[in-house]
Design a protein around this motif. Structure first.
Motif, mmCIF file in Angstrom:
data_model
loop_
_atom_site.group_PDB
_atom_site.id
_atom_site.type_symbol
_atom_site.label_atom_id
_atom_site.label_comp_id
_atom_site.label_asym_id
_atom_site.label_seq_id
_atom_site.Cartn_x
_atom_site.Cartn_y
_atom_site.Cartn_z
ATOM 1 N N SER A 23 -26.810 12.191 70.974
ATOM 2 C CA SER A 23 -26.595 11.488 69.711
ATOM 3 C C SER A 23 -26.854 12.433 68.541
ATOM 4 O O SER A 23 -27.883 13.119 68.500
ATOM 5 C CB SER A 23 -27.520 10.275 69.599
ATOM 6 O OG SER A 23 -27.248 9.352 70.623
ATOM 7 N N TYR B 279 -27.633 11.651 65.513
ATOM 8 C CA TYR B 279 -28.698 11.158 64.638
ATOM 9 C C TYR B 279 -29.582 10.181 65.405
ATOM 10 O O TYR B 279 -29.184 9.640 66.443
ATOM 11 C CB TYR B 279 -28.121 10.457 63.404
ATOM 12 C CG TYR B 279 -27.143 11.288 62.613
ATOM 13 C CD1 TYR B 279 -27.591 12.237 61.704
ATOM 14 C CD2 TYR B 279 -25.760 11.120 62.766
ATOM 15 C CE1 TYR B 279 -26.700 13.010 60.968
ATOM 16 C CE2 TYR B 279 -24.868 11.874 62.047
ATOM 17 C CZ TYR B 279 -25.339 12.825 61.145
ATOM 18 O OH TYR B 279 -24.444 13.593 60.432
ATOM 19 N N ASP C 174 -25.990 5.808 61.239
ATOM 20 C CA ASP C 174 -24.802 6.280 61.946
ATOM 21 C C ASP C 174 -24.438 5.317 63.082
ATOM 22 O O ASP C 174 -25.230 5.114 64.012
ATOM 23 C CB ASP C 174 -25.051 7.683 62.511
ATOM 24 C CG ASP C 174 -23.813 8.263 63.164
ATOM 25 O OD1 ASP C 174 -22.843 8.539 62.457
ATOM 26 O OD2 ASP C 174 -23.840 8.433 64.402
ATOM 27 N N SER D 51 -24.171 6.936 66.740
ATOM 28 C CA SER D 51 -25.474 7.171 67.376
ATOM 29 C C SER D 51 -26.106 5.860 67.828
ATOM 30 O O SER D 51 -26.672 5.773 68.922
ATOM 31 C CB SER D 51 -26.408 7.892 66.401
ATOM 32 O OG SER D 51 -25.874 9.149 66.025
ATOM 33 N N TYR E 21 -27.273 4.738 71.664
ATOM 34 C CA TYR E 21 -28.621 4.246 71.955
ATOM 35 C C TYR E 21 -28.599 2.801 72.439
ATOM 36 O O TYR E 21 -29.508 2.369 73.159
ATOM 37 C CB TYR E 21 -29.509 4.366 70.720
ATOM 38 C CG TYR E 21 -30.186 5.694 70.578
ATOM 39 C CD1 TYR E 21 -31.411 5.948 71.196
ATOM 40 C CD2 TYR E 21 -29.613 6.710 69.827
ATOM 41 C CE1 TYR E 21 -32.038 7.175 71.060
ATOM 42 C CE2 TYR E 21 -30.231 7.943 69.685
ATOM 43 C CZ TYR E 21 -31.446 8.175 70.307
ATOM 44 O OH TYR E 21 -32.068 9.395 70.183
#
Length: 278
Positions: free
Chosen positions: A40, A42, A69, A72, A76
């Protein structure tokens, strides 16, 4: 040499095209789940750009209303959705298969009582029942997990009971009874090992459905709570930003692909284990 190697390659008989596609999709998302912190660009909670910034080279899926972002956060989000699905299906199979086997093999008042509980639970629409349980427990992924297990275990109880009722009438079971085998040995050695194929296929396909249900609960505020980067809650945030379509695009595509992946695997396993489909 390369041409010869390519021409001599043969796809394994068990690896159908849908199964191969499904495995590839699921392996990709499993890798994302493990490697999200490394791949990722960020952190999921960092405000790294202007709010509601359109997709660009620096933010592939743009930013949300807080400048986070989206790409990202989508990566996650796999760390929330996929483990929850695995936990829910595992617990549902464990509870449902155990109670279904007891109901099918023991019968009597105990078996009838278990199936009446199953019938009552299955009489409610899954989404409605999950919403009611999650609302009574309060928002949060843990409570949503409990709600989904309550919704899902009766499916496996009914499936396992049907398998046990069918297999216990086979000749090898009757031979074991005639040989004086105990009821416990008959159940665990001669019946249950033959019951798991339909359960495995159903569980594989249900993984995608559980991810979809978890996202639905989060979408209406009964699952993951902000600022958690869970796919359903991210889509909920994007729904309030009508002209910022990119906010919901990433998590929407993530849910679509992972659900398709598990469905492809389930279909491929069904085609492999079901002789009638060959």
């Amino acid at each position: 040499m390369t041409a010869i190697a390519l021409t001599t390659f043969r796809r394994p008989s068990w690896l159908s095209v849908p199964l191969a596609i499904g495995i590839a999709i699921v392996l990709f998302w499993l890798a994302v789940t493990v490697l999200a912190p490394l791949v990722s660009p960020y952190a999921p909670l960092d405000m790294v750009g202007r709010r509601l910034q359109a997709p660009s080279w620096s933010h592939w899926l743009g930013t949300d209303a807080l400048g986070r972002d989206v790409f990202s956060r989508t990566l996650y989000g796999a760390q929330h959705s996929i483990p929850i699905a695995v936990i829910v299906v595992t617990l549902s199979v464990a509870i449902g298969a155990m109670l279904g086997a007891i109901s099918g093999y023991a019968g009597g008042l105990l078996g009838a009582s278990i199936m009446r509980l199953v019938d009552v639970t299955l009489s409610f629409p899954p989404m409605l029942l999950a919403m009611a349980v999650a609302a009574s427990l309060g928002p949060g992924l843990e409570n949503a997990t409990v709600a989904m297990v309550i919704v899902w275990w009766p499916v496996y109880a009914r499936l396992m009971r049907a398998q046990v009722l069918e297999i216990r009438e086979r000749e090898h079971v009757e031979a074991a009874i005639a040989a004086g085998a105990s009821r416990t040995r008959i159940l665990f050695k001669h019946i249950l090992p033959l019951c798991w194929t339909p359960v495995l296929i159903s569980a594989t396909m249900d993984l995608g459905q559980v991810i979809l249900l978890a996202a639905s609960l989060s979408f209406i505020g009964l699952g993951a709570t902000p600022p958690s980067p869970e796919w359903g809650s991210m889509i909920s945030d994007g729904a309030s930003q009508f002209y910022s379509w990119w906010v919901a695009l990433g998590p929407g595509l993530a849910i679509l692909t992972i659900v398709l992946g598990f469905n492809f695997i389930g279909d491929g396993l069904h085609d492999y284990f079901d002789p009638k489909s060959k």
